[in-house]
Design a protein around this motif. Structure first.
Motif, mmCIF file in Angstrom:
data_model
loop_
_atom_site.group_PDB
_atom_site.id
_atom_site.type_symbol
_atom_site.label_atom_id
_atom_site.label_comp_id
_atom_site.label_asym_id
_atom_site.label_seq_id
_atom_site.Cartn_x
_atom_site.Cartn_y
_atom_site.Cartn_z
ATOM 1 N N CYS A 39 0.822 -1.214 0.000
ATOM 2 C CA CYS A 39 0.000 0.000 0.000
ATOM 3 C C CYS A 39 0.857 1.264 0.000
ATOM 4 O O CYS A 39 0.362 2.350 -0.307
ATOM 5 N N ASN A 40 2.126 1.146 0.398
ATOM 6 C CA ASN A 40 3.017 2.310 0.489
ATOM 7 C C ASN A 40 4.137 2.242 -0.558
ATOM 8 O O ASN A 40 5.101 3.001 -0.472
ATOM 9 N N HIS A 80 -3.706 2.173 -1.036
ATOM 10 C CA HIS A 80 -4.169 1.314 0.047
ATOM 11 C C HIS A 80 -5.560 0.794 -0.257
ATOM 12 O O HIS A 80 -6.165 1.147 -1.275
ATOM 13 N N CYS A 110 -0.809 2.409 4.542
ATOM 14 C CA CYS A 110 -1.405 1.179 5.033
ATOM 15 C C CYS A 110 -1.821 1.327 6.507
ATOM 16 O O CYS A 110 -1.250 2.134 7.249
ATOM 17 N N ALA A 165 -7.490 1.679 6.577
ATOM 18 C CA ALA A 165 -6.625 2.673 5.936
ATOM 19 C C ALA A 165 -7.434 3.885 5.476
ATOM 20 O O ALA A 165 -7.047 5.037 5.729
#
Ligand code: FES
Length: 576
Positions: free
Chosen positions: A56-57, A196, A124, A203
């Motif tokens: 997610c990052n 995310h 996240c 999130a």
């Protein structure tokens, strides 16, 4: 010197004379840093939770470059640094075990370095509260860049939501209604871009809470990760953090009791994750702002569920963005007197000033306050002899017919026990029973696993039943749903009443009355308590040992007892 004439913190490093000043400047010059970067301009830390193990990052290197561009433009000196990252779908046993560790990394990295302001890159689930907690402990001018949600999931002609549809698909496979080939094929459809989870999971909730707290500019939370507007937003934040240093606008001036009240009401209106309770209490603890679990129940009452997003509704974050995003919700709540209009945000504008011209572009996705998706659902905090320090249920994700229910307990002593029993057709259970899971709390698992929405037994699913009352000391993924009572405190592993429940006991759940009652006499509970033995810790060394010794219960935000309150950002003593 900052724009307001105050001596900059970084001056203690870069303004020093003699060998120390030489060392601080010289080594940084090895990166080709311009000489005038050390002329007394604000130094901005870009705290980056980028990691390929946190999908997610994974786009944050690019985002950090945009922030740096803005910092340079505004006359600051950006310095990016990595911190621990927590990848929700990858890390075991659970990222929550490491949230406090990451927050300590953030806090100590900020304090130990020559920073005047910080930009926090988080996406996240647990990376967001960990960043806020760590930054709160230092209380420098700070601003969050959220990573943004993925594009809508797509599979076989329809939209599918992160997490929410995984639970559905896996139950469909167990019930024989979906093939394994289709199940695997859905993987790529669910995760189509950087970003995310794009349902209103933890999130998206925490990004919305960050916006509601005023810690990221109004309208930022819902911008999809791959939308060019997110890059512009990141660059503008780079410009803005330099101004914040010059204005001496510290985090504690923004994240006040009023800001938390705004966030709690916003969470009710968006149908946000139950995890927000734990995280917001932990952030408040670092800032010394009083916040209790009852605040979530009391402040959320009367707030309608306006956002029609999975897991409570139909749509996803991309749709939310096109409809106008969180500012539409904020404006509606403000217009009905439910938010503090004068709460400050990182932009230097108040909440009220920030949403003055907002419009709703899709009333299917963001339903009007007076004709909402659901009335007065919020998050309910239960009390009773089974949860003296509280428990939580999310009514918007539950089955209305089960909100008042009395049933026979079927107890699983551990997560492993529960998993073994789920497909056992000899399990003595029917849909009127209440399933109880022990050993999944902050200390018990450890890390308070997101297993509170544990599956229904196969024999029940085969009857076409899709929900039963479940009670545990666990958490639940923000993308999950069901009539699940979570965060029972104290947890079973420390001897809370949950530890004493036995199969066959009768339990009463009354959400309207905010009551959770174990129908067993006090004498019998005392007898069971005398025979109860504390389980041995899962691991008694290293970080897990520190965690087990110091983690507080869910009603205290699961922070470490020694991290409550901040230490500020006084310049540490030189020690070369
Ligand atoms: Fe990272 Fe859901 S897995 S936000």
């Amino acid at each position: 010197m900052s724009g307001n004439g105050k001596k900059l913190r970084s001056t203690a490093w870069f303004g020093a004379t003699g060998k120390d000043g030489f060392a601080h400047r010289s080594w940084l010059k090895n990166q080709g840093t311009p000489i005038d970067a050390f002329d007394g301009r604000p130094v901005i830390g870009i705290c980056n939770s980028w990691s390929e193990l946190t999908p997610c990052n994974a786009h944050f290197r690019d985002v950090a470059e945009m922030v740096k561009r803005g910092v340079w433009e505004a006359g600051g000196f950006p310095l990016e640094f990595p911190v621990m990252s927590l990848g929700e779908p990858i890390m075991r046993p659970t990222t929550m075990l490491f949230r406090n560790l990451m927050s300590m990394d953030v806090e100590e990295s900020i304090r130990a370095n020559p920073l005047d302001g910080v930009v926090l890159l988080s996406g996240c689930d647990k990376t967001q509260p960990a960043m806020l907690m760590g930054a709160a402990s230092c209380d420098l001018p700070s601003i969050v860049v959220t990573g943004g949600p993925m594009l809508n999931g797509k599979f076989q002609g329809r939209d599918i939501g992160s997490g929410t549809d995984v639970w559905r698909f896996s139950e469909d496979v167990r019930a024989g209604n979906m093939t394994l080939d289709d199940f695997v094929a859905a993987e790529a459809g669910m995760s189509r871009s950087n970003g995310h989870c794009m349902s209103m999971g933890t999130a998206s909730t925490m990004a919305s809470m960050t916006e509601a707290l005023g810690m990221t500019p109004t309208g930022a939370a819902a911008i999809p990760a791959v939308d060019a507007n997110r890059r512009r937003y990141a660059q503008n934040i780079g410009r803005r953090i330099v101004e914040m240093v010059n204005e001496d606008l510290h985090m504690s001036k923004i994240v006040t009791r009023e800001a938390f009240e705004n966030a709690i009401r916003t969470n009710a209106a968006i149908g946000g994750s139950t995890n927000a309770i734990i995280h917001l209490i932990a952030v408040a603890g670092r800032l010394g702002v009083p916040l209790e679990i009852e605040d979530f129940d009391q402040l959320g009452r009367g707030v309608p569920l306006m956002v029609n997003l999975m897991p409570n509704g139909t749509y996803l974050m991309e749709d939310f963005y096109y409809a106008g995003g969180l500012p539409v919700v904020t404006k509606e709540l403000l217009d009905h007197g439910l938010l503090h209009a004068d709460a400050m945000t990182v932009t230097g504008k108040t909440v009220g000033e920030s949403v003055a011209d907002v419009k709703n572009y899709n009333t299917e996705v963001i339903t009007p306050f007076d004709n909402p998706l659901n009335n007065d659902v919020g998050l309910a905090v239960l009390r009773g002899n089974l949860c003296p320090d509280g428990a939580v249920i999310k009514p918007s994700a539950a089955t209305p017919a089960l909100m008042q229910h009395r049933g026979r307990a079927v107890v699983f002593e551990t997560v492993e026990d529960m998993r073994e029993q789920m497909d056992n057709d000899d399990l003595d259970i029917d849909e009127t029973c209440i399933m109880v899971l022990k050993g999944a709390g902050p200390r018990g698992y450890p890390g308070m696993a997101e297993v509170g929405n544990f599956p229904l037994p196969r024999k029940i699913l085969k009857k076409g039943i899709t929900d039963m009352v479940r009670i545990s000391d666990a958490r639940m993924s923000g993308t999950a749903y069901g009539t699940v009572v979570l965060h029972v405190a104290p947890e079973s592993a420390v001897g809370g009443p949950l530890a004493l429940v036995q199969t066959g006991d009768m339990i009463e759940l009354d959400v309207e009355g905010r009551r959770l009652h174990l129908d067993v006499s006090d004498e019998e509970l005392e007898r069971r308590r005398a025979a109860w033995e504390e389980p041995a810790p899962a691991l008694d060394r290293g970080y897990v040992r520190l965690y087990s010794q110091h983690v507080m219960q869910a009603d205290r935000g699961c922070d470490f007892d020694f991290l409550v309150g901040g230490s500020g950002a006084a310049v540490p003593r030189e020690n070369h």
